[in-house]
Design a protein around this motif. Sequence first.
Motif, PDB file in Angstrom:
ATOM      1  N   LEU A   1     -55.509   0.036  59.588  1.00 26.70           N
ATOM      2  CA  LEU A   1     -55.433  -0.448  60.972  1.00 26.70           C
ATOM      3  C   LEU A   1     -54.010  -0.252  61.468  1.00 26.70           C
ATOM      4  O   LEU A   1     -53.054  -0.351  60.682  1.00 26.70           O
ATOM      5  N   PHE A   2     -53.877   0.013  62.735  1.00 26.48           N
ATOM      6  CA  PHE A   2     -52.564   0.104  63.375  1.00 26.48           C
ATOM      7  C   PHE A   2     -52.504  -1.079  64.335  1.00 26.48           C
ATOM      8  O   PHE A   2     -53.377  -1.207  65.200  1.00 26.48           O
ATOM      9  N   ILE A   3     -51.519  -1.957  64.127  1.00 28.08           N
ATOM     10  CA  ILE A   3     -51.475  -3.184  64.938  1.00 28.08           C
ATOM     11  C   ILE A   3     -50.149  -3.307  65.687  1.00 28.08           C
ATOM     12  O   ILE A   3     -49.134  -2.772  65.269  1.00 28.08           O
ATOM     13  N   GLU A   4     -50.245  -4.050  66.773  1.00 31.37           N
ATOM     14  CA  GLU A   4     -49.047  -4.426  67.516  1.00 31.37           C
ATOM     15  C   GLU A   4     -48.757  -5.870  67.171  1.00 31.37           C
ATOM     16  O   GLU A   4     -49.687  -6.702  67.224  1.00 31.37           O
ATOM     17  N   CYS A   5     -47.522  -6.188  66.801  1.00 34.51           N
ATOM     18  CA  CYS A   5     -47.194  -7.562  66.442  1.00 34.51           C
ATOM     19  C   CYS A   5     -45.743  -7.818  66.844  1.00 34.51           C
ATOM     20  O   CYS A   5     -44.816  -7.485  66.105  1.00 34.51           O
TER      21      CYS A   5
ATOM     22  N   PRO B   1     -43.822  -1.247  58.704  1.00 29.30           N
ATOM     23  CA  PRO B   1     -43.384  -0.968  60.078  1.00 29.30           C
ATOM     24  C   PRO B   1     -43.484   0.517  60.410  1.00 29.30           C
ATOM     25  O   PRO B   1     -43.193   1.359  59.560  1.00 29.30           O
ATOM     26  N   LEU B   2     -43.880   0.820  61.622  1.00 27.22           N
ATOM     27  CA  LEU B   2     -43.901   2.216  62.086  1.00 27.22           C
ATOM     28  C   LEU B   2     -42.667   2.461  62.948  1.00 27.22           C
ATOM     29  O   LEU B   2     -41.957   1.512  63.306  1.00 27.22           O
ATOM     30  N   ALA B   3     -42.440   3.733  63.257  1.00 24.20           N
ATOM     31  CA  ALA B   3     -41.208   4.084  63.982  1.00 24.20           C
ATOM     32  C   ALA B   3     -41.129   3.371  65.335  1.00 24.20           C
ATOM     33  O   ALA B   3     -40.063   2.920  65.751  1.00 24.20           O
ATOM     34  N   GLN B   4     -42.275   3.247  66.014  1.00 28.59           N
ATOM     35  CA  GLN B   4     -42.263   2.605  67.339  1.00 28.59           C
ATOM     36  C   GLN B   4     -42.153   1.087  67.189  1.00 28.59           C
ATOM     37  O   GLN B   4     -42.964   0.486  66.464  1.00 28.59           O
ATOM     38  N   LYS B   5     -41.194   0.494  67.832  1.00 29.29           N
ATOM     39  CA  LYS B   5     -40.917  -0.939  67.657  1.00 29.29           C
ATOM     40  C   LYS B   5     -42.169  -1.779  67.946  1.00 29.29           C
ATOM     41  O   LYS B   5     -42.885  -1.534  68.911  1.00 29.29           O
ATOM     42  N   GLY B   6     -42.429  -2.750  67.070  1.00 35.42           N
ATOM     43  CA  GLY B   6     -43.561  -3.660  67.275  1.00 35.42           C
ATOM     44  C   GLY B   6     -44.878  -3.143  66.733  1.00 35.42           C
ATOM     45  O   GLY B   6     -45.883  -3.844  66.771  1.00 35.42           O
ATOM     46  N   LEU B   7     -44.903  -1.894  66.245  1.00 29.74           N
ATOM     47  CA  LEU B   7     -46.144  -1.313  65.699  1.00 29.74           C
ATOM     48  C   LEU B   7     -46.099  -1.344  64.178  1.00 29.74           C
ATOM     49  O   LEU B   7     -45.071  -1.019  63.574  1.00 29.74           O
ATOM     50  N   PHE B   8     -47.240  -1.667  63.554  1.00 31.40           N
ATOM     51  CA  PHE B   8     -47.309  -1.757  62.092  1.00 31.40           C
ATOM     52  C   PHE B   8     -48.583  -1.098  61.584  1.00 31.40           C
ATOM     53  O   PHE B   8     -49.601  -1.047  62.284  1.00 31.40           O
ATOM     54  N   TRP B   9     -48.498  -0.629  60.351  1.00 33.42           N
ATOM     55  CA  TRP B   9     -49.621   0.012  59.650  1.00 33.42           C
ATOM     56  C   TRP B   9     -50.149  -1.013  58.637  1.00 33.42           C
ATOM     57  O   TRP B   9     -49.366  -1.617  57.909  1.00 33.42           O
ATOM     58  N   VAL B  10     -51.456  -1.205  58.564  1.00 34.66           N
ATOM     59  CA  VAL B  10     -52.033  -2.156  57.606  1.00 34.66           C
ATOM     60  C   VAL B  10     -53.149  -1.477  56.824  1.00 34.66           C
ATOM     61  O   VAL B  10     -54.087  -0.933  57.411  1.00 34.66           O
TER      62      VAL B  10
ATOM     63  N   LEU C   1     -50.937 -13.734  58.534  1.00 26.47           N
ATOM     64  CA  LEU C   1     -49.894 -13.666  59.562  1.00 26.47           C
ATOM     65  C   LEU C   1     -49.890 -14.919  60.432  1.00 26.47           C
ATOM     66  O   LEU C   1     -50.946 -15.370  60.867  1.00 26.47           O
ATOM     67  N   LYS C   2     -48.702 -15.436  60.720  1.00 26.00           N
ATOM     68  CA  LYS C   2     -48.618 -16.583  61.627  1.00 26.00           C
ATOM     69  C   LYS C   2     -48.452 -16.126  63.083  1.00 26.00           C
ATOM     70  O   LYS C   2     -48.512 -16.936  63.985  1.00 26.00           O
ATOM     71  N   LEU C   3     -48.173 -14.838  63.281  1.00 25.58           N
ATOM     72  CA  LEU C   3     -47.927 -14.321  64.629  1.00 25.58           C
ATOM     73  C   LEU C   3     -49.200 -13.685  65.183  1.00 25.58           C
ATOM     74  O   LEU C   3     -50.009 -13.154  64.419  1.00 25.58           O
ATOM     75  N   PRO C   4     -49.362 -13.701  66.505  1.00 21.91           N
ATOM     76  CA  PRO C   4     -50.527 -13.020  67.080  1.00 21.91           C
ATOM     77  C   PRO C   4     -50.383 -11.498  66.942  1.00 21.91           C
ATOM     78  O   PRO C   4     -49.264 -10.981  66.919  1.00 21.91           O
TER      79      PRO C   4
ATOM     80  N   ASP D   1     -55.449   0.722  66.771  1.00 20.96           N
ATOM     81  CA  ASP D   1     -56.153   1.906  66.255  1.00 20.96           C
ATOM     82  C   ASP D   1     -56.701   1.602  64.860  1.00 20.96           C
ATOM     83  O   ASP D   1     -56.242   0.666  64.198  1.00 20.96           O
ATOM     84  N   HIS D   2     -57.646   2.402  64.456  1.00 19.23           N
ATOM     85  CA  HIS D   2     -58.274   2.249  63.135  1.00 19.23           C
ATOM     86  C   HIS D   2     -58.626   3.659  62.667  1.00 19.23           C
ATOM     87  O   HIS D   2     -59.345   4.373  63.353  1.00 19.23           O
ATOM     88  N   LYS D   3     -58.078   4.060  61.489  1.00 25.44           N
ATOM     89  CA  LYS D   3     -58.294   5.432  61.018  1.00 25.44           C
ATOM     90  C   LYS D   3     -58.713   5.428  59.562  1.00 25.44           C
ATOM     91  O   LYS D   3     -58.416   4.476  58.822  1.00 25.44           O
ATOM     92  N   ALA D   4     -59.335   6.510  59.145  1.00 25.83           N
ATOM     93  CA  ALA D   4     -59.708   6.671  57.736  1.00 25.83           C
ATOM     94  C   ALA D   4     -59.520   8.133  57.360  1.00 25.83           C
ATOM     95  O   ALA D   4     -59.616   9.022  58.207  1.00 25.83           O
ATOM     96  N   ALA D   5     -59.218   8.377  56.090  1.00 20.40           N
ATOM     97  CA  ALA D   5     -59.081   9.763  55.613  1.00 20.40           C
ATOM     98  C   ALA D   5     -59.375   9.798  54.121  1.00 20.40           C
ATOM     99  O   ALA D   5     -59.431   8.746  53.461  1.00 20.40           O
ATOM    100  N   ILE D   6     -59.539  11.013  53.606  1.00 25.75           N
ATOM    101  CA  ILE D   6     -59.863  11.170  52.182  1.00 25.75           C
ATOM    102  C   ILE D   6     -58.638  11.696  51.443  1.00 25.75           C
ATOM    103  O   ILE D   6     -58.078  12.736  51.793  1.00 25.75           O
TER     104      ILE D   6
END
Length: 351
Positions: free
Chosen positions: A212-216, A233-242, A271-274, A279-284
């Motif tokens: 999942l790709f989340i904004e937090c 953390p991803l390069a774009q501020k506030g975006l994270f990979w889970v 997580l205590k933060l909203p 996005d949601h991705k899958a790969a092999i």
Amino acid sequence: MQVDYLIIGQGIAGTMLSWALHRAGKSFLVLDEAAPITSSRVAAGIINPVTGRRFVRSWMIEELLPFARTTYSEMETFLQVQVVRHLDMIRFFPNSESRDLFVTRITEDDTYLHTYPDQNHFNNFFNYHYGCGQVRPAFCVDLQLLMQAWRAAMPQHFRDHRFNPEALTVQPDGVRYEDIDAQKIIFCEGHQGEANKWFRALPFSANKGEALFIECAGLEDKHIFKQSHLLAPLAQKGLFWVGSTYQNRFADAAPTPEFRQRTEQHLRDWLKLPFTVVDHKAAIRPATVERRPFVGLHPQHPAVGIFNGLGTKGTSLAPYFAHQFAAHLVHGTPITPEADVKRFERVLTKF
Ligand SMILES: Cc1cc2nc3c(=O)[nH]c(=O)nc-3n(C[C@H](O)[C@H](O)[C@H](O)COP(=O)(O)OP(=O)(O)OC[C@H]3O[C@@H](n4cnc5c(N)ncnc54)[C@H](O)[C@@H]3O)c2cc1C
């Protein structure tokens, strides 16, 4: 067109091999079908020296980690992009046994494992009851940006094209494909290598993963966090990979509602933060039965090679083994026996 090496596939394997060959003064052409979703495009790009519940060092990490650091840094300078984030990994212990084991491991070998000085530091961000430890160093590499930048720097060396094996002519001293003559063809096809007619006898064990790709907003981005799931953390501020899952059996490569529900629930508990899922991705993943890569030339067809089987660790394995393979191709130096495809000589010559 005449090139030294024809490379099929531009994931991190094809990227690193073409880079290593270029550095060795060889010409190359990469054919890639330009699929929007591939393992290298979905990966978090994490390099983590210690893995698993038992905090065991990753295979060959003493060689792989410094080599990866140097290679990515050289590519950053050459391409004028920043792709590596120097971080640490905070491991939240699921129970007291896990915490005790971590402490024991530190007394045995403290190269990568460290106590975290302020055990309450992450209280504003996460629920955790058994404390945390630190794994250091750890890195996140933006593989997608790196692949794009490499291709953009050498556009004449890349073509959007799906390779058709029926159009390839193989001779002992070279190959011909459409308008291309090459000394060798090297397959870097990721999990699609399972169907490759020269290498399909190899023990691949494809493995699906989802993320999942989340904004937090407000979550610290200097760490990779781990507690059953990884949060990076991803390069774009506030975006994270889970992520992620490791599925050996799967119907297809599509993202599943089950993963999304389970992961969102886990995040709500952890997580205590909203947060918002963007996005949601899958790969092999191109994993292998023995969890070791496939590197080298076909024992019966010396003009045909493979660089594959990077499994769950392409970010750390690719720089080192691409360099080793390029040196083998150019100077005949040996490949690490556990990675050398020669170990499957018997099955490869049977089919
Ligand atoms: C969810 C998830 C998370 C992951 N996280 C990490 C991580 O944090 N750290 C880490 O080290 N690894 C991670 N991995 C694993 C990592 O992604 C792989 O090890 C690595 O990307 C494999 O790279 P590759 O180049 O071998 O394969 P791929 O990335 O699959 O690239 C193969 C390329 O070849 C192309 N291709 C195939 N066949 C043809 C053809 N016939 N003609 C033309 N082109 C073709 C494909 O389109 C693709 O572009 C993760 C994987 C997943 C799925």
